[in-house]
Write an enzyme that holds these catalytic residues in place. Structure first.
Site, mmCIF file in Angstrom:
data_model
loop_
_atom_site.group_PDB
_atom_site.id
_atom_site.type_symbol
_atom_site.label_atom_id
_atom_site.label_comp_id
_atom_site.label_asym_id
_atom_site.label_seq_id
_atom_site.Cartn_x
_atom_site.Cartn_y
_atom_site.Cartn_z
ATOM 1 N N CYS A 155 0.204 -70.437 -12.331
ATOM 2 C CA CYS A 155 0.244 -69.039 -12.173
ATOM 3 C C CYS A 155 0.118 -68.500 -13.627
ATOM 4 O O CYS A 155 0.091 -67.263 -13.933
ATOM 5 C CB CYS A 155 1.371 -68.595 -11.344
ATOM 6 N N SER A 165 0.362 -67.534 -2.552
ATOM 7 C CA SER A 165 -0.591 -66.563 -2.921
ATOM 8 C C SER A 165 0.129 -65.267 -2.583
ATOM 9 O O SER A 165 1.341 -65.139 -1.790
ATOM 10 C CB SER A 165 -1.680 -66.738 -1.795
#
Length: 503
Positions: A285, A230
């Protein structure tokens, strides 16, 4: 029922029983069953892994690069030989469909193959007669102990395709912090590295919480940190490790957008979007969670996407007929459900609702069906923040310029895509998009390992990216040597010139 395993960290070439009293549960996302107890390694155990890597470093760095890559060639052959086993393990602990899990393992193989090119890609530069009689050579040399912090979503590719092969090919040693949800793949691959002939201590793997992982960011023997996760954590990793003098590459969140122009073929474009948005349950991602479409074709495109999404087969990861497996665990499923409700509350039009998806015989699995929001506006957070699930947002625009500006306004810039048959718009998009990895009619523009995996803005922190030539630069440092040799007459002279760096 799966056997519940108690996992062990891999330190100095062996699996050791942790002395911790704290374990976390890892699940089979397809069934909801606990399949492993994962130790929260103690600070002493994380330190022991670093010390093992530091002890192994001098001999490994002194090993000729050709011999180092021979071991990696053996690893590559073992990955091929164990392909089905490793694919099943990734599917079991992560929830990817069989084909997606196999792709994860194949990417580990690809990264290993790239690292085998180290004898060429570690080459430096040289210049004879940089000044009269003086020669200069730049060598690329290993930096020491490196640390890798792994996310749950690619349990084979990231530790053993991105982080480890180039690092150790360059002569470094490494300590990996495996993701607690998906540790088994990395630990199994460590066994294959040992079988391939890797010396003890070159590769070490621990499982721990963020508290113990902090040691990897501050320990004086760790020279570099590579991270995937993150943005919030990535910023902490970047700031902390850099403050302690370490080089860092932190690959973080994304909210990749595609711009669909009015000339794009509807059916083929929708198929590309479906694969990119819902593959790996959106837990990557480089997923494509936002589509920006020209209004002229928006209705037709949305209808086609919904139709194709309804045909997706939801099921357990290890069923080869499955095309959409579960998300990683119950907590993450709840997070995605909260985001879907957020989208409804913000006023987006829910045109396909995947919240009620169930699989017969697997009712306790963590399943979500494809979910699609239409008419998402720039003020809606659901179209701006990473959800990391099978949720697609449609944004409508009138022109190319409006669409490009909307995309570039996003805080993340991992990847971006345009679907068009117009060469002018494609070229302008390539030139002006903020995305680090750009696709033209390619929904998931992940480059092959010979090129760097790039990201921009809040998707990446650091100077050198993963893989490609950047990867070799990250895991080495430059050493420039200047040499001068005297002939007999010059050696006898009392008026010998000296090098002062000038020409």
């Amino acid at each position: 029922m799966n056997e519940v395993k108690t996992l062990k960290p891999f330190i100095n070439g062996a699996f050791v029983t942790s002395k911790t009293n704290s374990y976390s549960d890892a699940y089979d996302p397809s069934t909801g069953e606990v399949i492993a107890k994962v130790p929260r390694c103690t600070e002493d155990e994380v330190t022991a892994a670093i010390e093992s890597a530091q002890k192994a470093f001098p001999a490994w760095a002194a090993t000729p690069v050709a011999k180092r890559v021979q071991i990696l060639y053996n690893v590559r052959e073992l990955i091929v030989a164990h392909m089905d086993e490793l694919t099943h393990l990734v599917a079991l602990e992560n929830g990817k469909s069989w084909s997606e899990a196999q792709g994860d393992v194949l990417k580990a193989k690809e990264g290993t193959e790239q690292a085998i090119s180290a004898p060429s890609l570690m080459m430096g530069e040289s210049l004879m007669d940089a000044s009269s009689g003086y020669d200069s050579v730049l060598y690329r040399v290993p930096i020491g102990v490196c640390a890798g912090i792994i996310p749950f979503n690619f349990p084979a590719m990231i530790p053993m395709g991105w982080m480890t092969p180039i690092c150790i090919a360059c002569g470094n040693t490494i300590v990996l912090k495996a993701a607690s949800f998906t540790s088994q793949s990395a630990l199994r691959l460590a066994e294959l590295y040992k079988e391939a002939g890797l010396p003890d201590g070159v590769l070490n793997i621990v499982t721990c919480s963020r508290n113990e992982a902090e040691i990897l960011l501050t320990h004086p023997d760790v020279q570099a940190v590579t991270f995937v996760g993150s943005t919030e954590v990535g910023l902490h990793v970047y700031a902390t490790a850099a403050a302690h003098g370490k080089r860092v590459q932190a690959l973080c969140e994304a909210k990749n957008h595609a711009l669909v122009m009015r000339d794009a073929p509807i059916e083929r474009t929708a198929a590309g979007i479906i694969n990119a948005a819902f593959g790996c349950a959106g837990e990557r991602c480089m997923a494509l969670p936002v589509v920006v479409v020209e209004e002229a074709i928006a209705d037709a495109l949305v209808a086609e996407i919904v139709q194709q999404a309804k045909a997706i087969k939801i099921g357990p990861a290890y069923d080869k007929a499955t095309t959409l497996g579960p998300v990683i665990n119950e907590a993450h499923k709840k997070s995605i459900l909260a985001w879907i409700q957020k989208g409804i509350d913000e006023g987006a039009q829910l045109v396909l609702d995947g919240r009620t998806a169930t699989v017969a015989g697997y009712e306790s699995g963590f399943y979500l069906g494809p979910t699609i929001f239409d008419c998402v506006t720039p003020d809606m957070t659901i179209g701006d923040r990473e959800i990391f699930g099978p949720v697609l947002c449609i944004k409508r625009v009138k022109t190319f310029e409006e669409g490009l500006a909307l995309m570039n306004a996003n805080q993340f810039a991992n990847g971006s895509v345009i679907f068009t048959q117009n060469g002018y718009f494609a070229r302008e998009f390539i030139r002006r998009t903020d995305g680090g990895m750009v696709g033209v009619n390619v929904g998931i523009p992940v480059p092959v390992g010979y090129f760097a995996f790039t990201g921009h803005k809040k998707s990446f922190f650091g100077d050198l990216h993963v893989l490609g030539k950047d990867g070799f630069r990250f895991f080495t440092e430059s050493k420039v040597v200047t040499t001068h040799w005297f002939d007999e007459d010059e050696a006898k002279s009392t008026n010998v010139s000296t090098w002062d760096g000038t020409i």
